[in-house]
Design a protein around this motif. Structure first.
Motif, short mmCIF file in Angstrom:
data_model
loop_
_atom_site.label_atom_id
_atom_site.label_comp_id
_atom_site.label_asym_id
_atom_site.label_seq_id
_atom_site.Cartn_x
_atom_site.Cartn_y
_atom_site.Cartn_z
N GLN A 91 -38.24 -9.42 -8.09
CA GLN A 91 -37.21 -8.60 -9.46
C GLN A 91 -36.56 -7.50 -9.60
OE1 GLN A 91 -38.44 -10.45 -13.02
NE2 GLN A 91 -38.59 -12.38 -12.21
N MET A 92 -37.87 -6.77 -9.98
CA MET A 92 -37.89 -4.96 -9.06
C MET A 92 -37.08 -4.58 -7.98
SD MET A 92 -41.93 -3.73 -10.17
CE MET A 92 -41.87 -2.33 -10.09
N GLU A 93 -36.76 -5.24 -6.67
CA GLU A 93 -36.72 -4.76 -5.51
C GLU A 93 -35.40 -5.12 -5.68
OE1 GLU A 93 -35.77 -6.66 -1.69
OE2 GLU A 93 -37.86 -4.88 -1.52
N GLU A 94 -34.39 -5.82 -6.26
CA GLU A 94 -33.23 -6.57 -6.81
C GLU A 94 -32.41 -5.24 -7.79
OE1 GLU A 94 -30.84 -10.75 -8.91
OE2 GLU A 94 -32.48 -10.81 -7.43
N GLN A 95 -33.54 -5.74 -8.61
CA GLN A 95 -33.10 -4.21 -10.05
C GLN A 95 -32.58 -2.89 -9.32
OE1 GLN A 95 -35.38 -3.73 -13.42
NE2 GLN A 95 -33.56 -2.13 -14.00
N LEU A 96 -33.54 -3.17 -8.33
CA LEU A 96 -33.34 -1.53 -8.28
C LEU A 96 -32.15 -1.93 -6.69
CD1 LEU A 96 -34.35 2.03 -7.39
CD2 LEU A 96 -36.20 0.66 -5.48
N LEU A 97 -32.12 -2.48 -5.90
CA LEU A 97 -31.16 -2.71 -4.91
C LEU A 97 -29.85 -2.86 -5.80
CD1 LEU A 97 -31.80 -5.25 -2.91
CD2 LEU A 97 -31.38 -3.11 -2.59
N GLU A 98 -29.21 -3.68 -6.73
CA GLU A 98 -28.22 -3.14 -7.74
C GLU A 98 -27.86 -1.98 -8.20
OE1 GLU A 98 -28.80 -6.09 -10.88
OE2 GLU A 98 -29.12 -7.81 -9.73
N GLU A 99 -28.98 -1.69 -9.12
CA GLU A 99 -28.45 0.45 -9.49
C GLU A 99 -28.11 0.94 -8.30
OE1 GLU A 99 -33.06 1.95 -10.87
OE2 GLU A 99 -32.89 -0.05 -12.79
N ARG A 100 -28.60 0.93 -6.87
CA ARG A 100 -28.10 1.96 -5.61
C ARG A 100 -26.54 1.62 -5.27
NH1 ARG A 100 -30.83 5.95 -4.75
NH2 ARG A 100 -30.42 5.53 -2.58
N LEU A 101 -26.54 0.42 -5.44
CA LEU A 101 -25.04 0.05 -5.43
C LEU A 101 -24.16 0.35 -6.69
CD1 LEU A 101 -23.10 -1.92 -3.40
CD2 LEU A 101 -23.74 -3.91 -5.15
N VAL A 102 -24.53 0.58 -6.95
CA VAL A 102 -23.34 1.17 -8.61
C VAL A 102 -23.74 2.10 -8.42
CG1 VAL A 102 -23.75 2.13 -10.95
CG2 VAL A 102 -24.50 -0.80 -10.66
N ARG A 103 -24.96 2.87 -7.67
CA ARG A 103 -24.36 4.74 -7.90
C ARG A 103 -23.75 4.69 -6.29
NH1 ARG A 103 -30.78 6.18 -7.26
NH2 ARG A 103 -31.15 4.90 -10.32
N GLU A 145 -39.85 7.50 0.03
CA GLU A 145 -39.36 7.69 -1.50
C GLU A 145 -39.00 6.53 -1.93
OE1 GLU A 145 -37.15 12.08 -1.55
OE2 GLU A 145 -35.77 10.22 0.00
N ALA A 146 -38.28 5.62 -1.34
CA ALA A 146 -37.89 3.89 -1.28
C ALA A 146 -38.98 3.60 -2.37
CB ALA A 146 -36.47 3.52 -0.49
N LYS A 147 -40.27 2.96 -1.48
CA LYS A 147 -41.54 2.64 -1.23
C LYS A 147 -41.99 3.44 -3.11
CE LYS A 147 -42.14 1.68 2.75
NZ LYS A 147 -43.80 2.22 4.20
N GLN A 148 -41.97 4.53 -2.85
CA GLN A 148 -42.17 5.49 -4.02
C GLN A 148 -41.73 4.28 -5.78
OE1 GLN A 148 -42.75 9.44 -4.17
NE2 GLN A 148 -44.67 9.11 -5.48
N GLU A 149 -40.49 4.97 -4.99
CA GLU A 149 -39.49 3.87 -6.24
C GLU A 149 -39.84 2.71 -6.52
OE1 GLU A 149 -34.74 4.46 -7.52
OE2 GLU A 149 -35.21 6.03 -6.45
N LEU A 150 -40.33 2.07 -5.91
CA LEU A 150 -40.34 0.89 -6.34
C LEU A 150 -41.53 0.22 -6.44
CD1 LEU A 150 -38.56 -0.90 -2.69
CD2 LEU A 150 -37.89 -1.21 -5.17
N GLY A 151 -42.84 1.39 -6.33
CA GLY A 151 -43.84 1.50 -6.53
C GLY A 151 -44.57 0.99 -6.01
N LEU A 152 -44.41 0.72 -4.17
CA LEU A 152 -45.55 -0.21 -3.42
C LEU A 152 -46.28 1.07 -2.49
CD1 LEU A 152 -42.08 -1.67 -2.27
CD2 LEU A 152 -43.98 -2.59 -3.40
N VAL A 153 -46.41 2.63 -3.30
CA VAL A 153 -47.35 3.06 -2.87
C VAL A 153 -48.15 4.00 -3.97
CG1 VAL A 153 -46.34 4.30 -0.53
CG2 VAL A 153 -45.39 5.34 -2.66
#
Length: 93
Positions: A60-72, A85-93
């Motif tokens: 869900q977090m990944e999908e939300q991030l992808l949707e936000e990136r698509l809007v941008r 940076e993407a991993k950090q934004e997803l909270g994976l690090v």
């Protein structure tokens, strides 16, 4: 699921693995495994439902991030991110 958990030494988890797994399944709670009774746990045996829930939250977090990136991208407000940076934004690090 309960917030309570039990920590067992690794030798006990190994010697009584079936019993530990049965406890996890029946009580729907994690059992933590440590070197001994006084050490910090280094692994947990958890119900599969908990792992599936965790994976669902990550999806869900990944999908939300992808949707936000698509809007941008669509609005021209996009910026380039490195993989780190993407991993950090997803909270994976």
């Amino acid at each position: 699921m309960s917030d309570e958990h039990r920590t067992v030494p690794s030798w006990e988890a190994r010697q009584h693995f079936a019993k530990v797994v049965r406890r996890v399944v029946e009580r729907e709670e994690a059992v933590y495994v440590a070197d001994d009774e006084y050490s910090e746990p280094y692994v947990a045996i958890v119900p599969v439902a908990l792992v599936r829930h965790y994976e669902s939250l990550l999806d869900q977090m990944e999908e939300q991030l992808l949707e936000e990136r698509l809007v941008r991208l669509e609005t021209g407000r996009s910026e380039t991110l490195s993989a780190d940076e993407a991993k950090q934004e997803l909270g994976l690090v």
